[in-house]
Design an enzyme around this catalytic site. Sequence first.
Site, PDB file in Angstrom:
ATOM      1  CG  ASP A   1      -1.788   1.198   1.353  1.00 22.58           C
ATOM      2  OD1 ASP A   1      -2.438   1.550   0.335  1.00 22.58           O
ATOM      3  OD2 ASP A   1      -1.845   1.802   2.442  1.00 22.58           O
TER       4      ASP A   1
ATOM      5  CG  ASP B   1      -1.474   7.728   0.624  1.00 20.17           C
ATOM      6  OD1 ASP B   1      -0.366   8.014   0.137  1.00 20.17           O
ATOM      7  OD2 ASP B   1      -2.551   8.081   0.118  1.00 20.17           O
TER       8      ASP B   1
END
Length: 177
Positions: free
Chosen positions: A7, A9
Amino acid sequence: MKLIILDRDGVINQDSDAYIKSLEEWIPIPGSIDAIARLSKAGWTVAVATNQSGVGRGYYSEATLQSMHERLCALVAGQGGKVDLIRYCPHSPEVGCDCRKPAPGLFHQIAQGLHADLAGVPTVGDSLRDLQAGIAVGCSPFLVRTGKGQSTQHKALPEGTLIFDNLAAVADHLLEA
């Protein structure tokens, strides 16, 4: 192929409930760029799967998003590594697409783009939806305590989820194996 799916953020860069809307707001979490470079130099293929609904909501443009991803790739390259593939969902939740995590569409795009089987592939996230998207395609879930991970670790996590302080600790674990 040794593949890892990250991922963005809260895992690679700092997160914000107000969204990361500009290149100036895109700030790497200490150790994350080095972790990606170390994995890459050790033969890992690094892919990123990220929800970016701020594009669909009109908070920032795809060009701004692209500049953030170019910065990520340049920083990793500056340490001798490589980000092999980035896939993102620009849609707001109301669209009902199949690419917004926890739906597995981004993972399917990565599998197609890299001609890879995702069974057992480590996926690293800071939220439950990151892990759920990976689990849906057979990935092994890794939770980091950065970003939203501190609160996520207290939720009902997918079976077998490994928890680490940050992406650097995940890299240490994978490179020791």
